[in-house]
Structure formats: structure tokens, C-alpha cells
Design a protein around this motif. Structure first.
Motif, mmCIF file in Angstrom:
data_model
loop_
_atom_site.group_PDB
_atom_site.id
_atom_site.type_symbol
_atom_site.label_atom_id
_atom_site.label_comp_id
_atom_site.label_asym_id
_atom_site.label_seq_id
_atom_site.Cartn_x
_atom_site.Cartn_y
_atom_site.Cartn_z
ATOM 1 N N GLN A 260 16.485 -29.843 -40.208
ATOM 2 C CA GLN A 260 16.815 -28.588 -40.706
ATOM 3 C C GLN A 260 17.894 -28.800 -42.057
ATOM 4 O OE1 GLN A 260 17.098 -25.392 -37.995
ATOM 5 N NE2 GLN A 260 17.276 -23.877 -39.565
ATOM 6 N N TYR B 133 18.207 -23.840 -22.134
ATOM 7 C CA TYR B 133 19.409 -24.233 -22.043
ATOM 8 C C TYR B 133 20.269 -23.739 -20.905
ATOM 9 C CZ TYR B 133 18.857 -25.668 -27.010
ATOM 10 O OH TYR B 133 18.518 -25.863 -28.313
ATOM 11 N N VAL C 145 10.040 -15.609 -34.984
ATOM 12 C CA VAL C 145 11.116 -14.729 -35.394
ATOM 13 C C VAL C 145 12.459 -15.941 -35.306
ATOM 14 C CG1 VAL C 145 10.593 -12.577 -35.100
ATOM 15 C CG2 VAL C 145 11.692 -13.567 -33.350
ATOM 16 N N SER C 146 13.566 -15.539 -35.959
ATOM 17 C CA SER C 146 14.702 -16.327 -35.820
ATOM 18 C C SER C 146 15.170 -16.324 -34.452
ATOM 19 C CB SER C 146 15.669 -16.037 -36.942
ATOM 20 O OG SER C 146 16.562 -16.946 -37.075
ATOM 21 N N GLY C 147 15.560 -17.563 -33.815
ATOM 22 C CA GLY C 147 15.977 -17.511 -32.751
ATOM 23 C C GLY C 147 15.094 -17.613 -31.395
ATOM 24 N N CYS C 148 13.920 -17.547 -31.693
ATOM 25 C CA CYS C 148 12.944 -17.716 -30.666
ATOM 26 C C CYS C 148 12.732 -18.747 -30.004
ATOM 27 C CB CYS C 148 11.747 -17.237 -31.036
ATOM 28 S SG CYS C 148 10.829 -18.174 -32.203
ATOM 29 N N GLY C 149 13.462 -20.022 -30.593
ATOM 30 C CA GLY C 149 13.299 -21.371 -30.105
ATOM 31 C C GLY C 149 12.310 -22.247 -30.738
ATOM 32 N N LYS C 150 11.914 -22.227 -31.852
ATOM 33 C CA LYS C 150 11.284 -23.158 -32.462
ATOM 34 C C LYS C 150 11.989 -24.634 -32.659
ATOM 35 C CE LYS C 150 11.138 -20.683 -36.347
ATOM 36 N NZ LYS C 150 12.022 -19.343 -35.879
ATOM 37 N N SER C 151 13.230 -24.457 -33.015
ATOM 38 C CA SER C 151 13.994 -25.712 -33.188
ATOM 39 C C SER C 151 14.205 -26.619 -31.716
ATOM 40 C CB SER C 151 15.265 -25.598 -33.689
ATOM 41 O OG SER C 151 15.219 -25.007 -35.092
ATOM 42 N N HIS D 9 9.228 -20.402 -41.383
ATOM 43 C CA HIS D 9 8.694 -18.853 -41.505
ATOM 44 C C HIS D 9 8.590 -18.481 -42.993
ATOM 45 C CE1 HIS D 9 12.981 -18.604 -39.642
ATOM 46 N NE2 HIS D 9 13.094 -19.174 -40.694
ATOM 47 N N GLU E 294 12.069 -26.338 -40.674
ATOM 48 C CA GLU E 294 12.355 -25.564 -41.906
ATOM 49 C C GLU E 294 12.520 -26.366 -43.171
ATOM 50 O OE1 GLU E 294 14.677 -22.207 -41.067
ATOM 51 O OE2 GLU E 294 13.884 -21.982 -39.143
ATOM 52 N N VAL F 88 14.307 -20.536 -22.807
ATOM 53 C CA VAL F 88 13.980 -20.081 -24.113
ATOM 54 C C VAL F 88 12.667 -19.755 -24.189
ATOM 55 C CG1 VAL F 88 14.070 -20.795 -26.505
ATOM 56 C CG2 VAL F 88 16.271 -21.216 -25.110
#
Ligand SMILES: Nc1ncnc2c1ncn2[C@@H]1O[C@H](COP(=O)(O)OP(=O)(O)OP(=O)(O)O)[C@@H](O)[C@H]1O
Ligand SMILES: [Mg+2]
Lengths: 387, 257
Positions: free
Chosen positions: B92, B18, B42-48, B203, B170, B23
Motif C-alpha cells: 500500500q 486479529y 468498504v474501508s476497514g472491512c479486511g481487504k489488506s 476501491h 491499493e 475480521v
């Protein structure tokens, strides 16, 4: 006097809570004792860092506690700050002798601290900030122009019938423009007409030319004021609601869902709204014209004692048909401005609840600013054309 | 070349980010037809974010996303739309269009892309809704049903056009274990019956092992993928501490013992 007292007071607390021991070389042994709970107040870590500055050779701090130490987060907060400060000075802090619970809490706090390393935003100088702002203005102009381009293309596709047009949505918006705003538009314009009549009468009375109130009210309302007032009301009610709706859709990924379906959100959501407002604004403005004139009439006839027939005749002569058209052109332009700024802010909304609020506010601000600028431009053009 | 041997999705040297802040960098993996492919991390790693650049919502900074050999971001707009028509996406939050009823939500893709009559569309809508067990709710508005139901209705919408590839962000977040399990079964059934390829961001360890047959593991610290392969293989053979940690919910200290 007070300051001295306070100093003494602090000194006493410090003496009560901290005890320093320099018996081992290069090491400061700190003994914590007494009441370290939040209710007893937090000690500044300068109590310890001051010791460090006066003994620059110290490389290690050992923390000891007395048996009857009372502690809660107050102690942890103090130590947390101390350890972070010491990390920077490359001084080891040994906290093995703390109560087990306190050690655990400290470890957790310090661990979280070492894991989340955010990308550091470099600090900006004044010139960089100013430059940034200018670039932002440029970008937001680009955004608006882009959006207008999109709308134009989508509009022509809609007219050619290449686009799935949601009539339900369109009718809903048309209805809402009518039901939500008509009453308010009528009321506000009635009052504006009355105010104009009042203010005008003060001057015209001096010349005994009160009947010309009819001209003032009629021309002013029909040419610009009715359209401007209506535009402001619609901007506040409908423009804001467009921004809120589309902003909510953006933040709940509904607009993404449209895009991946291959549907342009502009075609699907914006065009029906723009068309609805372009149709409804002139209709509302005609109501507003009539209400403005009625307002002037009520004041002139009811309070200033003018002849009603004469008043209406004067209005009829003064208000040329071309003025009505000018008013309607204003209102169509305003309709586009309001719908576009509402939708633009909604679609570019940030993905959180505050974002929706901001989108709504900025839709209204953009809308009203646009209305005023457009009025100035149209008035200028009319001046040149001599109408 | 035979299109059957081409992976259905191929990601090559992909960088995403971004506003110039990266990311993820250097992503390389491929998804084969019929796979249930999992993005984990992990959360916030850039999957979305990665998902967004696969489904055409976010232009990557660098690299290519190939669909059956066609580079998505190098296509022109009609070309992109043609590729996108093969997707179904479950977002999501569900992302049902809030002004339409559940039934209308499912019907809209059909109205847009097929020449079916209103009657025929209605029949397909009720089929898709009953596949997810939501037939009775066709006339409810999204605001009037529960979060889990919204997800299922959104799934019905995602499969409205019988997509080749279904993306899930998710899917089981916010669902209770029983409904999460049901959704997993549904995903398996859909893969088998529609022959669809499925890409899932999740996850939920239970789902990862129950349905995933291939995966990538995205790491937030190094900002790249650190493992790829079937989740079960990764668990059995991976040498990477972070992967094992993630897949076993173990703590660092426990692993060392
Ligand atoms: N619109 C945005 N603008 C700038 N940065 C963003 C934006 N959206 C996400 N990010 C950043 O990108 C990174 C990846 O976010 P992303 O939503 O892809 O994570 P995720 O792996 O899906 O997390 P989760 O499992 O919590 O959904 C995060 O560090 C986030 O701060
Ligand atoms: Mg996510």
C-alpha cells in the motif's frame, strides 16, 4: 451564596430557553426558544430528563421551535445527547419541526452513530487485569526468548555463509558507532574517573593513603564501570536508533516486503547490527578504560598533588590483565543486549508514529535494565570463580 | 491431474482475524491463471488482512489457501519460501527499503535468488525500471522521489523476478487520475506480457471496471464475502443492495427509487 445565585441564574436560562407543555396525553411538547448558540453556553439535558422522571408515562417528545430561535452546534449537541438518552428509555423524539438545517445535521450525526458498532470490549475486573499483566510479562519473555532463538539460528547460518550478508549496512553501523559515540564515551568516562578520584580521596586522606586512589580508579573503571557507562551511552544512542530505524521499516511495510521475498528480517537486518555492536563495544570500552584512568590521574596529580610516576606505577600494578578481560567480556555481553533489545523493539513496533516513539523508549529501558542485570550476574560469576 | 485446470489460487473456508476478534469468515473463491482479480469492500472491512494471509504474512485462523493445489499454511518453511518466490507484492505504501537506492531495491531480489553477475543484474534492473518509466531514478534514494514514483519503483521491484502472481494493495491510492490510469494500463500490459496473474485490492471504481475480470466483495457488517464474479456482471446482475451501492456510488435512498 454563590451556589444559590448560580442556581437562580441557570433557572432563568432554562426558563428562557425551554417551555414544557403537557396538553397531549403521554406526550411532552418542548418548545425551544431564545439563544441556543455555543457562545450562550450548553444546557444540561437533565432539564428535560428531569421532566421525564416526574412524568413517567411520557412516550413521545415533540420538539417545537419559536420563530426567533438562534442556533448552531450548541443546539445540535444538546438534542443529539437527548435523543440518544431517549432511545435508551424507548421514548420517541419527533424533530420534524426543527429548522431544516438543524434536522439535517442531527440526522447525519445519528446515522454515523448507528453504523459504527465496534466490538464491545467486556469490562475487566481487578483480577482479570492483574492476570492479563502477568500473562503479558510471560508473553514478552517468550517474545525475547523466541527472538534470541531466531538470532542464534540466523547467526550460525550467517557464519556458514548461507546468508546474504549486507556488508554496506554493517560498515555503516560500525562507522556510526564510532563517530556518534566515541566523543561522548570519552567525555563521560573521563568525568566518571574524576568523580571516583574525588570521592575516594575524601576517605583515603584520613589515613594518608591517597595514593590508593590509583587502585580504586583503575580497578573500578577497568573491571566494570567503563563498560557499564559505555553500555548506557551506546544504548541511548545506537540501541535507540536501531529501534527507530527498524520501527520505521516495520510501519512502512518494508519488513513485510523482506518477508515476502523470503528473506528473514533477522538475518538481513538484525545480524549485521548485533555483529557490529559486538565488535565496537570492546573497542569503545578500551577507550573508556583509558579515559577513566586519565580522569583519576588529572585529579590526583593536578589537585591532590600526588606524584605522577608513582600514580601510574600504582595503576599498572593494581590493574591486572584479567581485569581488562573481565571488562571486555562485560562489554561484549552489553553489545549483544543493546543490539538485541533495540532490534526486538523495532521489529515488534506498532504501525504508527507513536509506535516508533514507544519502541525507541522501550529499547533504551530494556537495554539499560539488561545491562544492570547482566553486570550483577557477571559479578556474581566472577566472585564464584574467584577472579 | 492437469495443473492447467487447477485454479492458481484457491481459498477454502478461510477465517481471518486479529487476537480472536474475527475480521472475515467463510471465504471461498478461486483465482484462475491470467485473471485480474479484485478484492473490493468498504474501508476497514479486511481487504489488506486477507491479502496478508495470501502472501504469507498472517496465519489465518481457519481454512486453507491453496497455490496450484498446495496448501500454503500446511507447507514447511522451505516449501512456503518456494511458493513465496513466485509472488511479487506491491504494498500500500510502496515499502521500498529506505536505506537502498531505487536501483538497489530492484537489484536485491535478483542478488538473492539468481546467479547473475553484477553486470547482468544491472541490465535487468535498468530494463525493469524502464518498464515503469523510472530508469533515470536508479540512483535516487526512496526519500528523494515522489509518492507516485515510489509506487512505480516498487512495482519494478515486485516484477524483478518475473513473478507468476502479482499482488497489489491499493495501487492507485494517492495517485492522480492520469497516473492511476497509466498504472492500470501497465498492469494490463504486465498481465499480457509476463502471463502473470494479478490480485488487486482497490476501491477505485474506474480501475475495477477497466481491468478487473473477476472479484470478491467483502462485507464489513456480515463479516464475510457477499458476492463474487466479474465486476461488470455484478453491476448488471447482482441483487445485493450493498454491492450495487458500492459499484454505482449510489446512496441507499437512490437505489430504492
Ligand atoms: N494489527 C492489527 N491488530 C488488530 N486489528 C487490526 C490490525 N490491523 C487491522 N485491524 C483491524 O482489522 C480490520 C481490517 O483491516 P484492514 O487493514 O484489513 O482493512 P482494509 O479493508 O484494508 O481497509 P482500507 O481499505 O482502509 O485499507 C479493521 O477493522 C482493523 O481495525
Ligand atoms: Mg488496506
Amino acid at each position: 451564596m454563590l451556589a444559590i445565585k448560580r442556581l437562580v441564574f441557570n433557572e432563568i436560562i432554562m426558563l428562557e430557553k425551554l417551555d414544557f407543555d403537557y396538553s397531549i396525553p403521554k406526550t411532552l411538547i418542548v418548545k425551544l426558544e431564545g439563544d441556543w448558540q455555543i457562545s450562550a453556553g450548553l444546557l444540561p439535558i437533565t432539564e428535560i430528563t428531569a421532566q421525564l422522571t416526574s412524568h413517567p408515562d411520557i412516550r413521545q417528545i415533540n420538539l417545537n421551535v419559536s420563530e426567533e430561535l438562534q442556533w448552531d452546534s450548541g443546539l445540535i449537541a444538546f438534542l443529539f445527547k437527548l435523543i440518544r438518552e431517549c432511545e435508551q428509555k424507548k421514548i420517541q423524539v419527533d424533530h420534524k419541526n426543527l429548522p431544516p438545517g438543524a434536522q439535517k445535521l442531527l440526522e447525519i450525526a445519528l446515522k454515523v452513530h448507528e453504523k459504527n458498532i465496534l466490538p464491545q470490549q467486556p469490562r475487566e475486573s481487578f483480577f482479570e487485569k492483574t492476570g492479563d499483566k502477568v500473562l503479558q510479562i510471560y508473553q514478552s519473555l517468550c517474545l525475547i526468548l523466541n527472538f534470541l532463538g531466531d538470532i542464534t539460528v540466523s547467526f550460525s547460518r550467517t557464519i556458514k555463509g548461507k546468508v546474504y550478508f549486507r556488508w554496506d549496512d554493517f560498515m555503516l553501523i560500525v562507522k556510526r558507532c564510532g563517530v556518534d559515540t566515541l566523543l561522548l564515551v570519552c567525555l563521560i568516562n573521563l568525568l566518571v574517573g574524576m568523580i571516583l578520584a574525588f570521592v575516594g580521596s575524601i576517605q583515603l586522606k584520613i589515613f594518608g593513603a591517597q595514593i590508593y586512589i590509583a587502585d580504586i580508579v583503575g580497578i573500578a573503571m577497568v573491571r566494570v564501570l567503563a563498560a557499564v557507562m559505555t553500555g548506557i551511552i551506546v544504548s541511548g544512542r545506537i540501541g535507540a536508533s536501531f529501534a527507530a530505524e527498524l520501527g520505521m521499516m516495520e510501519s512502512s511495510e518494508e519488513i513485510d516486503a523482506l518477508k515476502t521475498l523470503g528473506v528473514s528480517p533477522v538475518e538481513f537486518l538484525v545480524i549485521p547490527r548485533v555483529i557490529a555492536l559486538v565488535i565496537m563495544m570492546p573497542i569503545l570500552t578500551i577507550y573508556a578504560d583509558l579515559m577513566g584512568i586519565l580522569g583519576g590521574f588529572i585529579i590526583s596529580v593536578g589537585m591532590l598533588g600526588l606524584n605522577p610516576i608513582e600514580y601510574l606505577n600504582h595503576t599498572q600494578v593494581a590493574v591486572q590483565l584479567s581485569f581488562v578481560w573481565i571488562g571486555l567480556i562485560h562489554s561484549i555481553v552489553f553489545g549483544v543486549i543493546i543490539a538485541v533489545s533495540g532490534c526486538l523493539r523495532g521489529i515488534n513496533c506498532q504501525r504508527n508514529a507513536a509506535g516508533v516513539g514507544m519502541a525507541t523508549t522501550s529499547a533504551v529501558v530494556t537495554g539499560i535494565t539488561g545491562i544492570v542485570i547482566a553486570t550483577a550476574i557477571i559479578t556474581f560469576i566472577c566472585q564464584i570463580l574467584g577472579v | 491431474m492437469d495443473s492447467k485446470v487447477l485454479p492458481i489460487i484457491e481459498v477454502k473456508d478461510l477465517d481471518i482475524g486479529y487476537n480472536n476478534i474475527p475480521v472475515m469468515r467463510n471465504l471461498n473463491f478461486s483465482v484462475n491463471k491470467g485473471d485480474i482479480f479484485i478484492f473490493m469492500g468498504v474501508s476497514g472491512c479486511g481487504k489488506s488482512t486477507l491479502l496478508k494471509s495470501l502472501i504469507g504474512l498472517k496465519q489465518p485462523d481457519k481454512g486453507k489457501v491453496l497455490y496450484s493445489g498446495k496448501s500454503f499454511w500446511d507447507e514447511d518453511e522451505p516449501g512456503q519460501k518456494n511458493i513465496m518466490r513466485r509472488f511479487g507484492v506491491l504494498y500500500q505504501s510502496g515499502a521500498l527499503w529506505s536505506s537502498l537506492t531505487v536501483g538497489e531495491n530492484v537489484a536485491l531480489p535478483l542478488q538473492l535468488y539468481t546467479k547473475l553477475s553484477v553486470q547482468q543484474i544491472q541490465e535487468i534492473v535498468s530494463l525493469k525500471l524502464s518498464l515503469v518509466g523510472m530508469e533515470e531514478y536508479a540512483d535516487s534514494l526512496p526519500s528523494g522521489i515522489s509518492g507516485g514514483m515510489r509506487k512505480r519503483a516498487a512495482l519494478a521491484r515486485a516484477i524483478a523476478l518475473d513473478p507468476d502472481i502479482i499482488f497489489f494493495d491499493e495501487p492507485s491510492a494517492g495517485l492522480d487520475p492520469i497516473n492511476a490510469r497509466k498504472l492500470d494500463d501497465l498492469i494490463l500490459d504486465l498481465r499480457d506480457s509476463l502471463g502473470a496473474t494479478i490480485v488487486i485490492v482497490t476501491h477505485e471504481l474506474a480501475s475495477i471496471f477497466a481491468i478487473g475480470n473477476n472479484s470478491v466483495f467483502l462485507d464489513a457488517e456480515t463479516k464475510t464475502m457477499i458476492a463474487t464474479g466479474s465486476p461488470k456482471d455484478l453491476l448488471a446482475n447482482s441483487q445485493d443492495e450493498k454491492v450495487i451501492q458500492f459499484l454505482t456510488r449510489a446512496k441507499k435512498q437512490e437505489l430504492k427509487q
